[in-house]
Design a protein around this motif. Structure first.
Motif, PDB file in Angstrom:
ATOM      1  N   GLY A 109       0.819  -1.210   0.000  1.00 29.57           N
ATOM      2  CA  GLY A 109       0.000   0.000   0.000  1.00 29.57           C
ATOM      3  C   GLY A 109       0.850   1.255   0.000  1.00 29.57           C
ATOM      4  O   GLY A 109       0.577   2.213  -0.744  1.00 29.57           O
ATOM      5  N   MET A 110       1.905   1.287   0.823  1.00 30.49           N
ATOM      6  CA  MET A 110       2.800   2.444   0.854  1.00 30.49           C
ATOM      7  C   MET A 110       3.487   2.647  -0.489  1.00 30.49           C
ATOM      8  O   MET A 110       3.599   3.784  -0.983  1.00 30.49           O
ATOM      9  N   THR A 111       3.944   1.568  -1.088  1.00 35.83           N
ATOM     10  CA  THR A 111       4.653   1.677  -2.362  1.00 35.83           C
ATOM     11  C   THR A 111       3.734   2.212  -3.454  1.00 35.83           C
ATOM     12  O   THR A 111       4.126   3.088  -4.245  1.00 35.83           O
ATOM     13  N   VAL A 112       2.520   1.698  -3.510  1.00 33.55           N
ATOM     14  CA  VAL A 112       1.560   2.135  -4.524  1.00 33.55           C
ATOM     15  C   VAL A 112       1.245   3.619  -4.365  1.00 33.55           C
ATOM     16  O   VAL A 112       1.207   4.388  -5.347  1.00 33.55           O
ATOM     17  N   MET A 113       1.042   4.078  -3.134  1.00 37.00           N
ATOM     18  CA  MET A 113       0.730   5.491  -2.907  1.00 37.00           C
ATOM     19  C   MET A 113       1.909   6.379  -3.260  1.00 37.00           C
ATOM     20  O   MET A 113       1.738   7.496  -3.777  1.00 37.00           O
ATOM     21  N   ALA A 114       3.123   5.916  -2.999  1.00 40.09           N
ATOM     22  CA  ALA A 114       4.317   6.690  -3.352  1.00 40.09           C
ATOM     23  C   ALA A 114       4.433   6.838  -4.868  1.00 40.09           C
ATOM     24  O   ALA A 114       4.728   7.930  -5.380  1.00 40.09           O
ATOM     25  N   VAL A 115       4.203   5.755  -5.607  1.00 43.85           N
ATOM     26  CA  VAL A 115       4.251   5.819  -7.070  1.00 43.85           C
ATOM     27  C   VAL A 115       3.199   6.795  -7.583  1.00 43.85           C
ATOM     28  O   VAL A 115       3.460   7.600  -8.490  1.00 43.85           O
ATOM     29  N   ALA A 116       1.998   6.747  -7.009  1.00 44.12           N
ATOM     30  CA  ALA A 116       0.928   7.653  -7.435  1.00 44.12           C
ATOM     31  C   ALA A 116       1.305   9.109  -7.171  1.00 44.12           C
ATOM     32  O   ALA A 116       1.053   9.997  -8.001  1.00 44.12           O
ATOM     33  N   SER A 117       1.919   9.391  -6.016  1.00 46.51           N
ATOM     34  CA  SER A 117       2.320  10.753  -5.689  1.00 46.51           C
ATOM     35  C   SER A 117       3.373  11.264  -6.666  1.00 46.51           C
ATOM     36  O   SER A 117       3.315  12.418  -7.123  1.00 46.51           O
ATOM     37  N   ILE A 118       4.334  10.431  -7.006  1.00 40.77           N
ATOM     38  CA  ILE A 118       5.371  10.825  -7.967  1.00 40.77           C
ATOM     39  C   ILE A 118       4.743  11.117  -9.325  1.00 40.77           C
ATOM     40  O   ILE A 118       5.072  12.119  -9.982  1.00 40.77           O
ATOM     41  N   ALA A 119       3.826  10.258  -9.754  1.00 36.02           N
ATOM     42  CA  ALA A 119       3.180  10.447 -11.052  1.00 36.02           C
ATOM     43  C   ALA A 119       2.393  11.751 -11.097  1.00 36.02           C
ATOM     44  O   ALA A 119       2.432  12.499 -12.089  1.00 36.02           O
ATOM     45  N   VAL A 120       1.685  12.072 -10.002  1.00 40.47           N
ATOM     46  CA  VAL A 120       0.907  13.310  -9.947  1.00 40.47           C
ATOM     47  C   VAL A 120       1.831  14.524  -9.986  1.00 40.47           C
ATOM     48  O   VAL A 120       1.574  15.500 -10.710  1.00 40.47           O
ATOM     49  N   THR A 121       2.913  14.496  -9.229  1.00 41.83           N
ATOM     50  CA  THR A 121       3.854  15.617  -9.213  1.00 41.83           C
ATOM     51  C   THR A 121       4.436  15.872 -10.598  1.00 41.83           C
ATOM     52  O   THR A 121       4.497  17.019 -11.066  1.00 41.83           O
ATOM     53  N   LEU A 122       4.854  14.815 -11.271  1.00 40.00           N
ATOM     54  CA  LEU A 122       5.427  14.978 -12.606  1.00 40.00           C
ATOM     55  C   LEU A 122       4.377  15.462 -13.608  1.00 40.00           C
ATOM     56  O   LEU A 122       4.678  16.273 -14.495  1.00 40.00           O
ATOM     57  N   SER A 123       3.144  15.006 -13.457  1.00 40.69           N
ATOM     58  CA  SER A 123       2.069  15.456 -14.347  1.00 40.69           C
ATOM     59  C   SER A 123       1.785  16.941 -14.144  1.00 40.69           C
ATOM     60  O   SER A 123       1.590  17.688 -15.114  1.00 40.69           O
ATOM     61  N   LEU A 124       1.748  17.391 -12.896  1.00 38.99           N
ATOM     62  CA  LEU A 124       1.520  18.805 -12.622  1.00 38.99           C
ATOM     63  C   LEU A 124       2.661  19.662 -13.146  1.00 38.99           C
ATOM     64  O   LEU A 124       2.443  20.756 -13.689  1.00 38.99           O
ATOM     65  N   ALA A 125       3.887  19.169 -12.993  1.00 38.29           N
ATOM     66  CA  ALA A 125       5.036  19.921 -13.514  1.00 38.29           C
ATOM     67  C   ALA A 125       4.972  20.036 -15.030  1.00 38.29           C
ATOM     68  O   ALA A 125       5.242  21.096 -15.602  1.00 38.29           O
ATOM     69  N   ALA A 126       4.579  18.942 -15.693  1.00 38.94           N
ATOM     70  CA  ALA A 126       4.467  18.980 -17.156  1.00 38.94           C
ATOM     71  C   ALA A 126       3.362  19.937 -17.586  1.00 38.94           C
ATOM     72  O   ALA A 126       3.522  20.699 -18.556  1.00 38.94           O
ATOM     73  N   ALA A 127       2.233  19.920 -16.881  1.00 42.56           N
ATOM     74  CA  ALA A 127       1.143  20.836 -17.209  1.00 42.56           C
ATOM     75  C   ALA A 127       1.569  22.284 -17.010  1.00 42.56           C
ATOM     76  O   ALA A 127       1.191  23.177 -17.789  1.00 42.56           O
ATOM     77  N   SER A 128       2.367  22.543 -15.978  1.00 37.52           N
ATOM     78  CA  SER A 128       2.864  23.897 -15.732  1.00 37.52           C
ATOM     79  C   SER A 128       3.741  24.383 -16.875  1.00 37.52           C
ATOM     80  O   SER A 128       3.663  25.534 -17.302  1.00 37.52           O
ATOM     81  N   LEU A 129       4.571  23.493 -17.371  1.00 39.53           N
ATOM     82  CA  LEU A 129       5.439  23.869 -18.484  1.00 39.53           C
ATOM     83  C   LEU A 129       4.618  24.183 -19.736  1.00 39.53           C
ATOM     84  O   LEU A 129       4.921  25.119 -20.470  1.00 39.53           O
ATOM     85  N   ARG A 130       3.543  23.425 -19.957  1.00 39.07           N
ATOM     86  CA  ARG A 130       2.708  23.656 -21.139  1.00 39.07           C
ATOM     87  C   ARG A 130       2.007  25.003 -21.084  1.00 39.07           C
ATOM     88  O   ARG A 130       1.727  25.632 -22.086  1.00 39.07           O
ATOM     89  N   HIS A 131       1.701  25.443 -19.866  1.00 36.84           N
ATOM     90  CA  HIS A 131       0.950  26.691 -19.709  1.00 36.84           C
ATOM     91  C   HIS A 131       1.812  27.783 -19.068  1.00 36.84           C
ATOM     92  O   HIS A 131       1.306  28.651 -18.365  1.00 36.84           O
ATOM     93  N   ALA A 132       3.119  27.734 -19.314  1.00 31.23           N
ATOM     94  CA  ALA A 132       4.032  28.686 -18.676  1.00 31.23           C
ATOM     95  C   ALA A 132       3.680  30.124 -19.002  1.00 31.23           C
ATOM     96  O   ALA A 132       3.847  31.023 -18.173  1.00 31.23           O
ATOM     97  N   GLU A 133       3.162  30.371 -20.174  1.00 32.27           N
ATOM     98  CA  GLU A 133       2.853  31.740 -20.556  1.00 32.27           C
ATOM     99  C   GLU A 133       1.704  32.320 -19.739  1.00 32.27           C
ATOM    100  O   GLU A 133       1.535  33.539 -19.679  1.00 32.27           O
ATOM    101  N   GLU A 134       0.938  31.455 -19.070  1.00 27.81           N
ATOM    102  CA  GLU A 134      -0.167  31.944 -18.241  1.00 27.81           C
ATOM    103  C   GLU A 134       0.164  31.880 -16.755  1.00 27.81           C
ATOM    104  O   GLU A 134      -0.716  32.055 -15.911  1.00 27.81           O
ATOM    105  N   GLY A 135       1.401  31.586 -16.422  1.00 24.94           N
ATOM    106  CA  GLY A 135       1.813  31.578 -15.011  1.00 24.94           C
ATOM    107  C   GLY A 135       1.807  30.218 -14.368  1.00 24.94           C
ATOM    108  O   GLY A 135       2.070  30.102 -13.188  1.00 24.94           O
TER     109      GLY A 135
END
Length: 397
Positions: free
Chosen positions: A363-389
């Motif tokens: 359970g801990m391992t699965v939640m850690a993988v999910a947290s990493i995936a969410v963080t990287l997804s948010l970072a990628a989305a931020s880069l796509r919309h950098a012109e809007e802040g």
């Protein structure tokens, strides 16, 4: 505001700080006692995890119905009433023979009552301190939280091991009562920050306004999701190591303390702004080692290192206040607090469900993988919309 001495010389800061310290200690003692009580009665990782974070699940109801109260209630009366409610409710949980279902109902009720508390408390802190003092003040509160969690889990662990969970619950009730007295005597009467009655319509209107901005949405998601998923890992300490859960919680609190001191006091603003994503990744990566089912000493090191990553929330909150109108400060902080606590409850439930079907380590391992995936997804989305802040929203906390 540049020094801790200036903070504690600010009128009303010290009583708010001390009362919050008592409430934090009470919640850690009560949470450990409840988790142990429920696990002993049911031997269910899911129910043990949910019992510790059940109040957080009620926050989603409060965030959608009651959050406008954060700026429309007198702060002293609201905070005192919430602390007193917790004192009475926690004392009731200590009653011998209380059914598990009744405990969960009471926990949910208390969580609903407390749903505006974050907005009221942090909105008041924002009033008490100058604009340049909020980050330092909030970092001090976070450091206090880490110290009191270490103390609370240590004391609660001893009480649970030597006596039983019920005396620990009574101690928690007494601490909540002392916090209520401190708030009532230590704070001065202040009018609400906004006019009008709290209402569902006002809550929805302010929520919609806050979430209408893409940078703010990214900030909220970065504040809520990685944090909540990693708290799911923490919710499995009792089932992973029933006899050493207090030790793991204390080590996690110590790591959080280190992170808050580092981010809130030692790092400059420019460097803080570059550490948003690295800190969120640090929050989850050490939990991957639980796939190897480490013993308690190695597990304790992993959770301490991971918890340093909680310092990311300070940077994100600083940015949130910079992009939020003053008249919505309490509501904005309340939405952050309610959403964060809701996701912690969701994370605990998901982690408990996975552990129920597999094992706490999985359970801990699965939640850690999910947290990493969410963080990287948010970072990628931020880069796509950098012109809007958007880049600022996650990359800068």
């Amino acid at each position: 505001m540049r020094s801790y001495q200036q903070l504690f010389r600010t009128p009303e800061f010290t009583p708010l700080f001390l009362a919050s310290a008592l409430q934090t200690a009470a919640s850690t003692v009560a949470g450990l006692a409840l988790g142990t009580l429920v696990y002993a009665a049911t031997e269910s990782p899911l129910l043990a995890a949910v019992s510790m974070f059940c109040p957080q699940l009620a926050q989603v109801v409060g965030a959608t119905t009651l959050l406008s109260a954060a700026d429309r209630l007198a702060p002293r009366a609201a905070l005192t009433g919430i602390a007193l409610s917790y004192a009475l409710g926690t004392a009731a949980m200590a009653a011998p023979g209380a059914p598990i279902g009744a405990l969960f109902a009471l926990i949910l009720l208390l969580g609903l009552i407390a749903s505006p508390a974050g907005g009221v408390r942090w909105g008041l802190l924002n009033e008490i301190l100058t604009k340049d003092g909020y980050l330092l003040g909030r970092s001090v509160f976070n450091m206090m939280s880490g110290i009191m969690q270490i103390t609370g889990y240590a004391v609660g662990g001893v009480l649970v091991a030597v006596l039983s969970p019920r005396p620990a619950l009574l101690l928690a009730a007494a601490l909540y009562g002392a916090a209520a007295v401190g708030l009532r005597l230590g704070l001065t009467p202040r009018p609400p920050r906004a006019a009008g009655r709290p209402s569902v319509r006002a809550t929805w209107r302010a929520n919609a306004l806050l979430l209408s901005s893409r940078p703010r949405r990214h900030l909220y998601l970065a504040l809520w999701l990685p944090n909540g998923l990693v708290v799911g890992c923490e919710s499995l300490y009792v089932s992973y190591a029933p006899n050493a859960a207090g030790t793991l919680f204390a080590c996690a609190a110590f790591g959080m303390l280190v992170g808050d001191i580092t981010v809130g006091r030692l790092l400059g603003k420019e460097l803080r702004g570059r550490l948003g994503v690295p800190l969120l990744l640090l929050l989850a990566v050490p939990y991957l080692f639980f796939a190897l089912r480490p013993g308690v000493p190695v597990a304790a090191v992993c959770v301490a290192v991971a918890s340093v990553g909680f310092g990311a929330s300070l940077v994100q909150q600083e940015r949130l206040m910079a992009v939020t109108p003053d008249e919505l400060a309490g509501h904005a902080l309340g939405l952050h607090s309610a959403g964060m606590l809701t996701m912690q409850g969701v994370g605990a439930t998901l982690a408990g469900a996975v552990a129920q079907l597999t094992s706490p380590a999985t359970g801990m391992t699965v939640m850690a993988v999910a947290s990493i995936a969410v963080t990287l997804s948010l970072a990628a989305a931020s880069l796509r919309h950098a012109e809007e802040g958007g880049l600022v929203a996650v990359g800068r906390g």
